[in-house]
Each structure stands twice: as C-alpha cells, then as structure tokens.
Write a protein that holds these residues in place. Sequence first.
Motif, PDB file in Angstrom:
ATOM      1  N   LYS A  56       0.847  -1.193   0.000  1.00  0.00           N
ATOM      2  CA  LYS A  56       0.000   0.000   0.000  1.00  0.00           C
ATOM      3  C   LYS A  56       0.877   1.235   0.000  1.00  0.00           C
ATOM      4  O   LYS A  56       1.885   1.286   0.713  1.00  0.00           O
ATOM      5  CB  LYS A  56      -0.911   0.004   1.234  1.00  0.00           C
ATOM      6  CG  LYS A  56      -1.936   1.118   1.270  1.00  0.00           C
ATOM      7  CD  LYS A  56      -2.854   0.951   2.489  1.00  0.00           C
ATOM      8  CE  LYS A  56      -3.940   1.987   2.553  1.00  0.00           C
ATOM      9  NZ  LYS A  56      -4.823   1.800   3.747  1.00  0.00           N
ATOM     10  N   TYR A  57       0.513   2.180  -0.828  1.00  0.00           N
ATOM     11  CA  TYR A  57       1.227   3.456  -0.881  1.00  0.00           C
ATOM     12  C   TYR A  57       0.204   4.578  -0.840  1.00  0.00           C
ATOM     13  O   TYR A  57      -0.771   4.576  -1.606  1.00  0.00           O
ATOM     14  CB  TYR A  57       2.068   3.566  -2.150  1.00  0.00           C
ATOM     15  CG  TYR A  57       2.571   4.976  -2.406  1.00  0.00           C
ATOM     16  CD1 TYR A  57       3.609   5.505  -1.658  1.00  0.00           C
ATOM     17  CD2 TYR A  57       1.988   5.782  -3.375  1.00  0.00           C
ATOM     18  CE1 TYR A  57       4.060   6.802  -1.868  1.00  0.00           C
ATOM     19  CE2 TYR A  57       2.430   7.079  -3.600  1.00  0.00           C
ATOM     20  CZ  TYR A  57       3.469   7.578  -2.842  1.00  0.00           C
ATOM     21  OH  TYR A  57       3.903   8.859  -3.048  1.00  0.00           O
ATOM     22  N   ILE A  58       0.399   5.540   0.060  1.00  0.00           N
ATOM     23  CA  ILE A  58      -0.472   6.714   0.151  1.00  0.00           C
ATOM     24  C   ILE A  58       0.365   7.945  -0.100  1.00  0.00           C
ATOM     25  O   ILE A  58       1.410   8.140   0.531  1.00  0.00           O
ATOM     26  CB  ILE A  58      -1.150   6.816   1.531  1.00  0.00           C
ATOM     27  CG1 ILE A  58      -1.980   5.560   1.823  1.00  0.00           C
ATOM     28  CG2 ILE A  58      -2.032   8.060   1.609  1.00  0.00           C
ATOM     29  CD1 ILE A  58      -2.524   5.515   3.238  1.00  0.00           C
ATOM     30  N   GLY A  59      -0.050   8.774  -1.030  1.00  0.00           N
ATOM     31  CA  GLY A  59       0.593  10.052  -1.278  1.00  0.00           C
ATOM     32  C   GLY A  59      -0.386  11.179  -1.037  1.00  0.00           C
ATOM     33  O   GLY A  59      -1.512  11.160  -1.546  1.00  0.00           O
ATOM     34  N   GLN A  60      -0.019  12.144  -0.223  1.00  0.00           N
ATOM     35  CA  GLN A  60      -0.858  13.320   0.029  1.00  0.00           C
ATOM     36  C   GLN A  60      -0.005  14.560  -0.114  1.00  0.00           C
ATOM     37  O   GLN A  60       1.133  14.600   0.355  1.00  0.00           O
ATOM     38  CB  GLN A  60      -1.482  13.257   1.422  1.00  0.00           C
ATOM     39  CG  GLN A  60      -2.370  14.461   1.725  1.00  0.00           C
ATOM     40  CD  GLN A  60      -3.141  14.313   3.014  1.00  0.00           C
ATOM     41  OE1 GLN A  60      -3.991  13.439   3.139  1.00  0.00           O
ATOM     42  NE2 GLN A  60      -2.841  15.162   3.993  1.00  0.00           N
ATOM     43  N   TRP A  61      -0.545  15.575  -0.783  1.00  0.00           N
ATOM     44  CA  TRP A  61       0.213  16.803  -0.998  1.00  0.00           C
ATOM     45  C   TRP A  61      -0.744  17.974  -1.156  1.00  0.00           C
ATOM     46  O   TRP A  61      -1.926  17.818  -1.488  1.00  0.00           O
ATOM     47  CB  TRP A  61       1.099  16.665  -2.240  1.00  0.00           C
ATOM     48  CG  TRP A  61       0.350  16.604  -3.541  1.00  0.00           C
ATOM     49  CD1 TRP A  61       0.169  17.603  -4.457  1.00  0.00           C
ATOM     50  CD2 TRP A  61      -0.348  15.464  -4.088  1.00  0.00           C
ATOM     51  NE1 TRP A  61      -0.571  17.166  -5.527  1.00  0.00           N
ATOM     52  CE2 TRP A  61      -0.894  15.856  -5.330  1.00  0.00           C
ATOM     53  CE3 TRP A  61      -0.553  14.155  -3.652  1.00  0.00           C
ATOM     54  CZ2 TRP A  61      -1.650  14.988  -6.138  1.00  0.00           C
ATOM     55  CZ3 TRP A  61      -1.298  13.287  -4.450  1.00  0.00           C
ATOM     56  CH2 TRP A  61      -1.827  13.707  -5.672  1.00  0.00           C
ATOM     57  N   THR A  62      -0.226  19.166  -0.901  1.00  0.00           N
ATOM     58  CA  THR A  62      -0.979  20.400  -1.060  1.00  0.00           C
ATOM     59  C   THR A  62      -0.717  20.942  -2.454  1.00  0.00           C
ATOM     60  O   THR A  62       0.431  21.166  -2.833  1.00  0.00           O
ATOM     61  CB  THR A  62      -0.554  21.442  -0.010  1.00  0.00           C
ATOM     62  OG1 THR A  62      -0.672  20.858   1.297  1.00  0.00           O
ATOM     63  CG2 THR A  62      -1.414  22.685  -0.094  1.00  0.00           C
ATOM     64  N   ASN A  63      -1.785  21.143  -3.223  1.00  0.00           N
ATOM     65  CA  ASN A  63      -1.586  21.606  -4.597  1.00  0.00           C
ATOM     66  C   ASN A  63      -1.430  23.119  -4.656  1.00  0.00           C
ATOM     67  O   ASN A  63      -1.408  23.802  -3.631  1.00  0.00           O
ATOM     68  CB  ASN A  63      -2.731  21.115  -5.506  1.00  0.00           C
ATOM     69  CG  ASN A  63      -4.082  21.702  -5.113  1.00  0.00           C
ATOM     70  OD1 ASN A  63      -4.186  22.809  -4.592  1.00  0.00           O
ATOM     71  ND2 ASN A  63      -5.148  20.953  -5.385  1.00  0.00           N
ATOM     72  N   GLY A  64      -1.306  23.645  -5.873  1.00  0.00           N
ATOM     73  CA  GLY A  64      -1.026  25.071  -6.053  1.00  0.00           C
ATOM     74  C   GLY A  64      -2.116  25.991  -5.564  1.00  0.00           C
ATOM     75  O   GLY A  64      -1.867  27.184  -5.326  1.00  0.00           O
ATOM     76  N   THR A  65      -3.330  25.473  -5.399  1.00  0.00           N
ATOM     77  CA  THR A  65      -4.435  26.298  -4.908  1.00  0.00           C
ATOM     78  C   THR A  65      -4.563  26.254  -3.394  1.00  0.00           C
ATOM     79  O   THR A  65      -5.411  26.939  -2.828  1.00  0.00           O
ATOM     80  CB  THR A  65      -5.763  25.849  -5.534  1.00  0.00           C
ATOM     81  OG1 THR A  65      -6.098  24.537  -5.057  1.00  0.00           O
ATOM     82  CG2 THR A  65      -5.657  25.820  -7.060  1.00  0.00           C
ATOM     83  N   GLY A  66      -3.754  25.416  -2.750  1.00  0.00           N
ATOM     84  CA  GLY A  66      -3.849  25.256  -1.308  1.00  0.00           C
ATOM     85  C   GLY A  66      -4.725  24.097  -0.884  1.00  0.00           C
ATOM     86  O   GLY A  66      -4.794  23.774   0.310  1.00  0.00           O
TER      87      GLY A  66
END
Length: 260
Positions: A56-66
């Motif tokens: 299992k791999y989870i990726g979470q990130w904040t995009n350019g709009t916040g």
Amino acid sequence: MKNIFLPFFAIIIGFSCSKDPIPGPVPLPVKNVTKISSSPNDYQVFEYNSERLITKYIGQWTNGTGAINKITHLMEYNGSQLVKTTNDIGYTFYTYQNNLLSKAENFYLSGKKLSTFLFHYTPQKKLDYVIEQIAFPVAGGAEETKVSYQYNANGNVMRMDFAYRLHTTEPFMLDFSKVFEQYDNHPNPEPTGILGNFIPGIILHINNPVKVNNLNKFGNPTGYSRYEYHYDASGYPIQRKHFIAAGSVENPPVIFQYEY
C-alpha cells in the motif's frame, strides 16, 4: 509542448547507457522507510508485507491552490512479481518476460485504456528505457513518450533523458534531462518510483542523490536540486533538506523527515 511527462500514476518521480558490468544483485535496504513527510498535510506512506514488498502506498500533498490531494495505491503480487496496482483513478496490469517486467497497461476505473508502458533493459538487466504509448492523445499532443536511463559504475542512475514524438513514424525528440552529479555513500531506503510504479527489483538510486542538474533540450542548465541529509546511527537518512534552484538562485529548503 507542455505537460508531456505527467504519467498517470506518478505521485513522485524517482531520482542508463553504461555498458560497464554492474556488480551483483542489489540487496534491499536493511530498513524499510514507512513515512516521508514535509508537513502534516504533505507526506508519503508505505506499507509492506512479510516479504518486504510494498502492498500500500499513500501520497498526500498540497496543490497550487492550497487544496489537499490524496491518492492511495494498492498492490497485488504473484509471488514476488507485481501483477496489479489499483488506485483512486484507475488500475494497472503488469506483464513479464524472462522474469523482467515488460509491459504495464493503465486503465481508468471505467475500463477505458489510458496508456501502455513498455520496459527495456541493458544486457546487465538494468532498466534502459521506458516508452509510454498514449491510447488517446490530445489534439497536437504526443503519441509516445520515452524516458532513458544511464548509470555510473556503482549502479546509481546518473542521467535521465525525457523525449517525445508526436507520431510513431517520427523519431523521438529530446525535451529535457536530469543529470545526477553527486551521491552520498549511504543506503537509500526510499522505494524507486518508475513513472509512478514501484517495481520490485528495479532500483535507480542505491545511494542518496546530493546534486541533480536540470537541462533543457539543448543541453543548457535551467536549474538544479541539491540535498543535505542527516543520518541515524545505522547510516540511514532521517532528514532531507531539498534546495531547489531556478537558474543559480536557491530557494529556502523543503525539509523531509523519514520514519522507519
């Protein structure tokens, strides 16, 4: 051309045509990294089975709009071979030849074909290049893309070339390159991402990159990434500072923490 290299399953982009022999099989890191984070909202999480394969791999990130984006990948295996990956967008089936991954077919959840990755190897069984065949190219867009790899004597990738062609009857045209100028001498615990796929046995970075130069299609530098690490008593990184430079001007670093 813009956004040519935005592979379907790519959340991270992992950091080939050397004909020198590559020493023996590459052992897995003694430690498996379970989380790499730069903030409470920006992280990667890895889960493993008893064979130390990623399940299992989870990726979470904040995009350019916040806003926050999150995607979860689930991996299925036949023995040690990855055979299927499913995520929030779609799924991938993997095909092997002579025990090497030869093809990855990407689909949307609806079953519509997105693309096919074709994997090619050096005589030393190092990944040589990957061609992406795009099932339904956008108007004026590329029908195929290609990522080529070159390695140094230690087996670390030293150059990646990104190319495309609008039609399969045309030659590939170089779009940009990444040159890995320097590595440390410590083990790299981070799973190798190949166009968003974590393939057992394919390793690009045995050690940790220290300096990566970005080149345009003419071979001219456009900037670089520089990394500073702190290590635990076993020599594994527990912190990474990532300095990004546009031209020669460095921005303040993004700091990543490792958990095992």
